[in-house]
Design an enzyme around this catalytic site. Structure first.
Site, PDB file in Angstrom:
ATOM      1  CG  HIS A  79      -0.500  -0.096   2.527  1.00 22.34           C
ATOM      2  ND1 HIS A  79      -0.145   1.004   3.270  1.00 22.34           N
ATOM      3  CD2 HIS A  79      -0.305  -1.169   3.340  1.00 22.34           C
ATOM      4  CE1 HIS A  79       0.249   0.616   4.481  1.00 22.34           C
ATOM      5  NE2 HIS A  79       0.174  -0.693   4.553  1.00 22.34           N
ATOM      6  CG  ASP A  81      -2.358   4.242   3.184  1.00 18.40           C
ATOM      7  OD1 ASP A  81      -2.089   3.145   2.651  1.00 18.40           O
ATOM      8  OD2 ASP A  81      -3.189   4.358   4.108  1.00 18.40           O
ATOM      9  CG  ASP A 142       2.414  -0.551   8.009  1.00 18.69           C
ATOM     10  OD1 ASP A 142       2.031  -0.985   6.903  1.00 18.69           O
ATOM     11  OD2 ASP A 142       1.675  -0.491   9.008  1.00 18.69           O
ATOM     12  CD  GLU A 176      -3.310  -1.545   5.202  1.00 21.49           C
ATOM     13  OE1 GLU A 176      -3.466  -2.612   5.812  1.00 21.49           O
ATOM     14  OE2 GLU A 176      -2.698  -0.568   5.700  1.00 21.49           O
ATOM     15  CD  GLU A 177      -1.255   1.864   7.882  1.00 25.18           C
ATOM     16  OE1 GLU A 177      -1.967   1.587   8.858  1.00 25.18           O
ATOM     17  OE2 GLU A 177      -0.172   1.298   7.665  1.00 25.18           O
ATOM     18  CG  ASP A 199       0.788  -4.300   5.048  1.00 27.77           C
ATOM     19  OD1 ASP A 199       1.665  -3.538   5.506  1.00 27.77           O
ATOM     20  OD2 ASP A 199      -0.421  -4.091   5.164  1.00 27.77           O
ATOM     21  CG  HIS A 381       1.224   2.415  12.746  1.00 23.89           C
ATOM     22  ND1 HIS A 381      -0.099   2.048  12.890  1.00 23.89           N
ATOM     23  CD2 HIS A 381       1.625   1.884  11.566  1.00 23.89           C
ATOM     24  CE1 HIS A 381      -0.472   1.321  11.839  1.00 23.89           C
ATOM     25  NE2 HIS A 381       0.566   1.214  11.027  1.00 23.89           N
TER      26      HIS A 381
END
Length: 410
Positions: A79, A81, A142, A176-177, A199, A381
């Site tokens: 992904h 984002d 990520d 995706e997030e 991922d 994150h």
């Protein structure tokens, strides 16, 4: 390969592609469009064909087969984002070659230190090249680690035609997030029988079980009056929110659960006497338990409506994705091939449930069974996020080996 991984990854993470849950555009942020356009050009440069980016920001490309065998079309996805939990603007990746396994001062001025005491897995990366943040942003491994690995693997296969493979499809998805990754994904146009999301996290991760997931938005409506004359008149909306939360089992929260245990998670709460809004996510691996959790939310709302009035609490609850296991089991061979690919590379597969979701969770229910594979990242994150380039290299090898095995077994 290592140099290409570092060059691509450090360049990609500097592009701000955080998604935005409050946006109604697709993708939700312009940075994802910018990044997608860059990847379109780079996929063409690598030598892939049928490279497209649609109006919704989904990038797709093809590595044509180099065999006459009838091989199923497989896909690899990542992904575009990055997470919204911490700032992803002005990422300054820091490269640490031949890491000594000890604490790393990420930012001396802010006293941000990545320590083995706080992150016990850190010493296991001794001798690796690792990439960290500068302590002021997240890193974006990520999922830019997974995206980088797919790019490098495709480049390698093109330059090593002696490795036979069937047709491979690549896709990079937005948002995706915030759970919207597959919302506009065209499974038919993608044209793969199966796919893998790149991922995951540490070395060996192979995941094909995910949470069942729902989101609950609660609006609590109060009545504000002067506190000096509020008796029998005031209804405090923030206290209603607190009362609601008090009805949920304390031990069934993320900070008290692990493995296959589900939870209720209060993600945000804001408001005042007049109105307060709370957002919860509900998660469980077991479908019956998942439905029971949603029923619990609904029952608490009903009780409070009976007590305070119908308008006191308003609930909006929607399912977000389901446990992909149900759709993976009938095509278990795709997990077996990934498992065997890892074993052949002396990687010990670490099969465990995803305490979260990937695009694969939703794609599996859209007709594209999609397990998840490790990428080499840790502590996603946040400012302590890092990735091992050595493990990224292993992930590239797994992609290549999966492609080779599908051709071999055709």
């Amino acid at each position: 390969m290592k140099e290409e991984l570092i060059e691509r990854f450090t360049r990609y993470v500097k592009i701000d592609t955080q998604s935005n849950e409050d946006s109604h555009t697709v993708p939700t942020t312009p940075g994802q469009i910018e990044f997608g356009k860059l990847l379109v050009e780079e996929l063409k440069e690598v030598g892939l064909t049928e490279v497209t980016m649609d109006d919704n920001g989904y990038v797709m490309a093809t590595l044509p087969a180099n065999t006459d065998k009838d091989v199923p079309v497989i896909g690899f996805l990542a992904h575009l984002d990055t997470a919204t939990d911490f700032t992803g603007k002005n990422v300054k990746p820091q490269i640490h070659e031949n890491f000594d396994g000890n604490a790393i001062t990420l930012n001396e001025e802010l006293n941000v230190v990545l320590t083995p005491e706080q992150f016990p897995e850190l010493p296991s990366y001794k001798g690796h090249t690792i990439i960290t943040t500068d302590g002021t942003t997240l890193l974006g491994a990520d999922d830019k680690a997974g995206l980088t690995e797919i790019m490098v693997a495709m480049n390698y296969l093109i330059h090593n035609p002696q490795i036979k493979h069937g047709k491979i499809r690549v896709a990079f998805t937005p948002d995706e997030e915030i759970g919207r990754g597959p919302a506009h994904f065209d499974v038919e146009a993608f044209g793969a029988s199966f796919a893998y999301t790149m991922d995951g996290g540490p070395l060996g991760g192979l995941e094909y079980e995910s949470f069942n997931a729902a989101g609950a938005k609660l609006t609590f409506n109060g009545t504000n009056t002067h506190p000096g004359t509020a008796k029998n008149k005031m209804r405090n909306a923030t206290k209603l929110a607190m009362e609601f939360n008090g009805h949920l089992p304390v031990e069934e929260a993320p900070e008290y659960t692990e493995g296959y245990e589900g939870f209720y998670h209060l993600l945000s709460l804001n408001g005042d006497v007049e109105q307060s809004k709370a957002y919860y996510i509900i998660r469980d691996f077991d479908r019956k338990n998942f439905e029971a959790r949603k029923n619990t939310i609904e029952n608490i709302v009903k009780q409070m409506q009976e007590k305070y009035g119908q308008d006191a609490v308003v609930l909006e609850m929607n399912d977000q994705y389901y446990n992909m296991l149900e759709k993976i089991e009938p095509v278990r061979e795709i997990v077996d091939i990934a498992y065997e690919a890892m074993k052949s590379l002396n990687i010990e597969p670490n099969i465990h449930p995803i305490r979260g979701g990937t695009d694969g969770s939703q794609l599996s229910y859209m007709g594209l069974p999609t397990p998840n594979i490790f990428t080499g990242g840790e502590n996603y994150h946040g400012k302590f996020e890092y990735v091992s380039v050595d493990v990224m290299e292993k992930a590239v090898q797994v992609i290549i080996e999966i492609a080779r095995r599908f051709e071999e077994q055709a």
